[in-house]
Scaffold this motif. Structure first.
Motif, PDB file in Angstrom:
ATOM      1  N   ARG A  62      12.939 -18.958 -13.643  1.00 36.04           N
ATOM      2  CA  ARG A  62      13.356 -19.324 -14.801  1.00 36.04           C
ATOM      3  C   ARG A  62      14.416 -17.876 -15.237  1.00 36.04           C
ATOM      4  O   ARG A  62      14.194 -16.684 -15.472  1.00 36.04           O
ATOM      5  CB  ARG A  62      12.670 -19.521 -16.132  1.00 36.04           C
ATOM      6  N   GLY A  63      15.503 -17.959 -15.703  1.00 37.72           N
ATOM      7  CA  GLY A  63      16.905 -16.667 -15.912  1.00 37.72           C
ATOM      8  C   GLY A  63      17.420 -16.913 -15.597  1.00 37.72           C
ATOM      9  O   GLY A  63      18.311 -15.744 -15.047  1.00 37.72           O
ATOM     10  N   GLU A  64      16.961 -16.988 -13.653  1.00 35.63           N
ATOM     11  CA  GLU A  64      18.322 -17.355 -12.603  1.00 35.63           C
ATOM     12  C   GLU A  64      19.344 -17.486 -12.478  1.00 35.63           C
ATOM     13  O   GLU A  64      19.342 -19.004 -12.472  1.00 35.63           O
ATOM     14  CB  GLU A  64      17.472 -16.749 -11.213  1.00 35.63           C
ATOM     15  N   LYS A  65      19.962 -17.043 -12.254  1.00 36.00           N
ATOM     16  CA  LYS A  65      21.876 -17.929 -12.349  1.00 36.00           C
ATOM     17  C   LYS A  65      22.463 -17.732 -10.788  1.00 36.00           C
ATOM     18  O   LYS A  65      22.254 -17.053 -10.046  1.00 36.00           O
ATOM     19  CB  LYS A  65      22.385 -17.238 -13.353  1.00 36.00           C
ATOM     20  N   ARG A  66      22.799 -19.071 -10.844  1.00 35.48           N
ATOM     21  CA  ARG A  66      23.796 -18.821  -9.254  1.00 35.48           C
ATOM     22  C   ARG A  66      24.660 -17.847  -9.669  1.00 35.48           C
ATOM     23  O   ARG A  66      25.420 -17.596 -10.084  1.00 35.48           O
ATOM     24  CB  ARG A  66      23.956 -19.767  -8.945  1.00 35.48           C
ATOM     25  N   SER A  67      25.026 -17.048  -8.705  1.00 33.17           N
ATOM     26  CA  SER A  67      26.841 -16.621  -8.176  1.00 33.17           C
ATOM     27  C   SER A  67      27.715 -17.402  -8.136  1.00 33.17           C
ATOM     28  O   SER A  67      27.589 -18.275  -7.077  1.00 33.17           O
ATOM     29  CB  SER A  67      26.123 -15.186  -7.196  1.00 33.17           C
ATOM     30  N   LEU A  68      28.932 -16.389  -8.420  1.00 40.45           N
ATOM     31  CA  LEU A  68      30.071 -17.219  -8.101  1.00 40.45           C
ATOM     32  C   LEU A  68      30.630 -17.609  -6.054  1.00 40.45           C
ATOM     33  O   LEU A  68      31.317 -18.017  -5.718  1.00 40.45           O
ATOM     34  CB  LEU A  68      31.437 -17.279  -9.257  1.00 40.45           C
ATOM     35  N   LEU A  69      30.311 -15.541  -6.108  1.00 40.76           N
ATOM     36  CA  LEU A  69      30.049 -15.023  -5.627  1.00 40.76           C
ATOM     37  C   LEU A  69      28.969 -16.102  -3.832  1.00 40.76           C
ATOM     38  O   LEU A  69      29.246 -15.775  -2.686  1.00 40.76           O
ATOM     39  CB  LEU A  69      30.240 -13.866  -5.073  1.00 40.76           C
ATOM     40  N   ASP A  70      27.963 -16.820  -4.457  1.00 43.16           N
ATOM     41  CA  ASP A  70      27.117 -17.077  -3.283  1.00 43.16           C
ATOM     42  C   ASP A  70      27.683 -17.730  -1.768  1.00 43.16           C
ATOM     43  O   ASP A  70      27.474 -17.782  -0.727  1.00 43.16           O
ATOM     44  CB  ASP A  70      25.620 -17.994  -4.160  1.00 43.16           C
ATOM     45  N   PRO A  71      28.099 -18.981  -2.519  1.00 43.62           N
ATOM     46  CA  PRO A  71      29.775 -19.702  -0.910  1.00 43.62           C
ATOM     47  C   PRO A  71      29.649 -18.317  -0.211  1.00 43.62           C
ATOM     48  O   PRO A  71      29.920 -19.226   0.754  1.00 43.62           O
ATOM     49  CB  PRO A  71      30.134 -20.589  -1.979  1.00 43.62           C
ATOM     50  N   TYR A  72      30.555 -17.196  -0.437  1.00 38.47           N
ATOM     51  CA  TYR A  72      31.518 -17.106   0.243  1.00 38.47           C
ATOM     52  C   TYR A  72      30.366 -16.063   1.146  1.00 38.47           C
ATOM     53  O   TYR A  72      30.907 -14.848   2.144  1.00 38.47           O
ATOM     54  CB  TYR A  72      32.494 -15.727  -0.580  1.00 38.47           C
TER      55      TYR A  72
ATOM     56  N   THR B  18      36.017  -4.309   6.738  1.00 38.39           N
ATOM     57  CA  THR B  18      35.449  -3.144   5.386  1.00 38.39           C
ATOM     58  C   THR B  18      35.829  -3.006   4.375  1.00 38.39           C
ATOM     59  O   THR B  18      35.639  -2.140   3.088  1.00 38.39           O
ATOM     60  CB  THR B  18      34.341  -2.025   5.899  1.00 38.39           C
ATOM     61  N   ASN B  19      37.267  -3.612   4.361  1.00 37.28           N
ATOM     62  CA  ASN B  19      38.207  -3.388   3.149  1.00 37.28           C
ATOM     63  C   ASN B  19      38.004  -3.776   2.011  1.00 37.28           C
ATOM     64  O   ASN B  19      37.989  -5.479   2.168  1.00 37.28           O
ATOM     65  CB  ASN B  19      39.603  -3.085   3.747  1.00 37.28           C
ATOM     66  N   GLY B  20      37.503  -4.154   0.987  1.00 39.28           N
ATOM     67  CA  GLY B  20      37.251  -4.542  -0.154  1.00 39.28           C
ATOM     68  C   GLY B  20      38.333  -5.262  -0.391  1.00 39.28           C
ATOM     69  O   GLY B  20      37.936  -6.702  -0.912  1.00 39.28           O
ATOM     70  N   LEU B  21      39.407  -4.822  -1.123  1.00 39.58           N
ATOM     71  CA  LEU B  21      40.856  -5.481  -1.333  1.00 39.58           C
ATOM     72  C   LEU B  21      41.017  -6.650  -0.222  1.00 39.58           C
ATOM     73  O   LEU B  21      41.642  -7.228  -0.694  1.00 39.58           O
ATOM     74  CB  LEU B  21      41.655  -4.564  -1.384  1.00 39.58           C
ATOM     75  N   GLN B  22      41.183  -6.128   0.776  1.00 37.32           N
ATOM     76  CA  GLN B  22      41.788  -7.354   2.143  1.00 37.32           C
ATOM     77  C   GLN B  22      40.021  -8.786   2.067  1.00 37.32           C
ATOM     78  O   GLN B  22      40.548 -10.213   2.154  1.00 37.32           O
ATOM     79  CB  GLN B  22      41.279  -7.094   3.717  1.00 37.32           C
TER      80      GLN B  22
ATOM     81  N   ILE C  51      38.659 -14.537   0.600  1.00 36.29           N
ATOM     82  CA  ILE C  51      38.169 -14.860  -0.082  1.00 36.29           C
ATOM     83  C   ILE C  51      38.955 -15.927  -1.432  1.00 36.29           C
ATOM     84  O   ILE C  51      38.235 -17.223  -1.801  1.00 36.29           O
ATOM     85  CB  ILE C  51      36.715 -14.807  -0.984  1.00 36.29           C
ATOM     86  N   LYS C  52      39.591 -15.404  -2.249  1.00 29.08           N
ATOM     87  CA  LYS C  52      39.969 -15.486  -2.794  1.00 29.08           C
ATOM     88  C   LYS C  52      40.787 -17.487  -3.148  1.00 29.08           C
ATOM     89  O   LYS C  52      41.133 -17.841  -3.482  1.00 29.08           O
ATOM     90  CB  LYS C  52      40.979 -15.008  -3.819  1.00 29.08           C
ATOM     91  N   ALA C  53      41.962 -17.071  -1.560  1.00 28.54           N
ATOM     92  CA  ALA C  53      42.455 -17.926  -0.998  1.00 28.54           C
ATOM     93  C   ALA C  53      42.069 -19.199  -1.045  1.00 28.54           C
ATOM     94  O   ALA C  53      42.372 -20.292  -0.498  1.00 28.54           O
ATOM     95  CB  ALA C  53      43.439 -17.333   0.386  1.00 28.54           C
ATOM     96  N   ARG C  54      40.400 -18.803  -0.194  1.00 28.76           N
ATOM     97  CA  ARG C  54      39.230 -20.262   0.059  1.00 28.76           C
ATOM     98  C   ARG C  54      38.745 -21.109  -1.501  1.00 28.76           C
ATOM     99  O   ARG C  54      38.289 -21.829  -1.529  1.00 28.76           O
ATOM    100  CB  ARG C  54      38.576 -19.340   0.459  1.00 28.76           C
ATOM    101  N   GLY C  55      39.039 -20.075  -2.050  1.00 30.02           N
ATOM    102  CA  GLY C  55      39.027 -21.402  -3.899  1.00 30.02           C
ATOM    103  C   GLY C  55      37.517 -20.451  -4.694  1.00 30.02           C
ATOM    104  O   GLY C  55      36.922 -20.485  -5.569  1.00 30.02           O
ATOM    105  N   PHE C  56      37.740 -18.976  -4.390  1.00 31.10           N
ATOM    106  CA  PHE C  56      36.992 -17.950  -5.254  1.00 31.10           C
ATOM    107  C   PHE C  56      37.832 -17.535  -6.812  1.00 31.10           C
ATOM    108  O   PHE C  56      38.629 -17.233  -6.736  1.00 31.10           O
ATOM    109  CB  PHE C  56      36.402 -16.327  -4.494  1.00 31.10           C
ATOM    110  N   THR C  57      36.540 -17.639  -7.645  1.00 30.05           N
ATOM    111  CA  THR C  57      37.302 -17.390  -8.737  1.00 30.05           C
ATOM    112  C   THR C  57      36.546 -16.788  -9.727  1.00 30.05           C
ATOM    113  O   THR C  57      37.176 -16.232 -11.303  1.00 30.05           O
ATOM    114  CB  THR C  57      37.378 -19.025  -9.668  1.00 30.05           C
ATOM    115  N   GLY C  58      36.220 -15.571  -8.930  1.00 30.19           N
ATOM    116  CA  GLY C  58      34.760 -14.752  -9.735  1.00 30.19           C
ATOM    117  C   GLY C  58      35.766 -13.185  -9.711  1.00 30.19           C
ATOM    118  O   GLY C  58      37.288 -13.663  -9.206  1.00 30.19           O
ATOM    119  N   SER C  59      35.434 -12.651 -10.339  1.00 31.83           N
ATOM    120  CA  SER C  59      36.461 -11.181 -10.319  1.00 31.83           C
ATOM    121  C   SER C  59      36.185  -9.934  -9.353  1.00 31.83           C
ATOM    122  O   SER C  59      34.839 -10.701  -8.388  1.00 31.83           O
ATOM    123  CB  SER C  59      35.843 -10.387 -11.932  1.00 31.83           C
ATOM    124  N   ALA C  60      36.814  -9.033  -8.792  1.00 42.09           N
ATOM    125  CA  ALA C  60      36.779  -8.409  -8.000  1.00 42.09           C
ATOM    126  C   ALA C  60      35.367  -7.470  -8.113  1.00 42.09           C
ATOM    127  O   ALA C  60      35.368  -7.089  -7.135  1.00 42.09           O
ATOM    128  CB  ALA C  60      37.973  -7.322  -8.302  1.00 42.09           C
TER     129      ALA C  60
END
Length: 256
Positions: free
Chosen positions: A75-85, A98-102, A107-116
């Motif tokens: 209860r109260g737990e939500k799935r993250s948009l990042l979970d599939p990636y 280990t480059n966060g920008l890369q 993952i954005k090219a694969r459909g990730f719609t969440g924020s950086a």
């Protein structure tokens, strides 16, 4: 005038059966035209109708190559948009990326719609666990909680030794070998083995120290010549400075 007679109960039943048969034939023809879609739909419906699962869940199970672990949210737990990636991010991290920008671009090219920011939070946890484990290859992803895990028992971390400073290395070079302990002698040996120039510098340093300690002023000129032709800028400069103040240096050999 003749009275019109309505259909008898037997006739109504026969007509209903005929309508049902016609409908079945039409659906059968539709199934023949679209065997893949209808077959899949029929399978989903037949399974979903007998199980307490949503149609999307049944479809996911039917298409999965292996048994998909199910995680019931608290209860109260939500799935993250990042979970599939997260699994692919961990794999890329273990491969050395280990480059966060890369990683965000990938993952954005694969459909990730969440924020950086969402990715940065996950990478912060990943980096912390990496440091705790000592190796990225030891990390894994818990499929039920989508959290980075490290093995309960890890091999001992490599011992981190302090880097020898240039000042301490210089002191070891001009110290008499007989006054050094075994650990210090080991350090000297490691330095000398590092490069031929270091070995040459050690020999010149020790010759000068021993010459001064033994008050062998007659060997000074020979040492100055060796230092000037050693190919080592520091000793060449030192030899030049001694020659400029040659008398004072010679006097130092005889002073108490």
């Amino acid at each position: 005038m003749r009275q019109t007679r309505g259909p008898s109960p037997e006739e109504e039943a026969s007509e209903a059966l005929n309508r049902g048969a016609s409908k079945d034939l039409e659906e059968g023809a539709s199934d023949a035209r679209e065997p893949t879609t209808c077959g899949k739909r029929t399978a989903d419906c037949s399974h979903a109708s007998g199980l307490p699962l949503a149609r999307a869940t049944v479809s996911k199970f039917a298409q999965a190559e292996e048994y998909p672990e199910m995680h019931h949210l608290k209860r109260g737990e939500k799935r993250s948009l990042l979970d599939p990636y997260k699994r692919s991010i961990l794999q890329r991290w273990q491969q050395g990326c280990t480059n966060g920008l890369q990683l965000y671009d990938e993952i954005k090219a694969r459909g990730f719609t969440g924020s950086a920011t969402l990715l940065r939070m996950f990478l912060a946890e990943l980096r912390k666990k990496h440091q705790e484990a000592g190796s990225a290859s030891a990390l894994s992803l818990d499929t039920s909680t989508q959290a980075i895990e490290i093995p309960p028992s890890l091999p001992s971390k490599p011992r981190i030794t302090r880097r020898l400073s240039a000042t301490r290395a210089s002191w070891l070079f001009v110290s008499q070998s007989g006054k050094l302990n075994e650990k210090q002698k080991q350090h000297v040996g490691q330095i000398r083995a590092g490069h031929p120039d270091l070995e040459r510098a050690y020999q010149l340093s020790q010759d000068f120290v021993m010459m001064l300690a033994s008050r062998r002023e007659g060997d000074l000129d020979t040492w100055l010549t060796q230092a000037a032709h050693s190919g080592l800028p520091e000793f060449k400069k030192m030899a030049h400075g001694i020659r400029l103040d040659y008398a004072a240096v010679k006097a130092a050999f005889s002073s108490e």
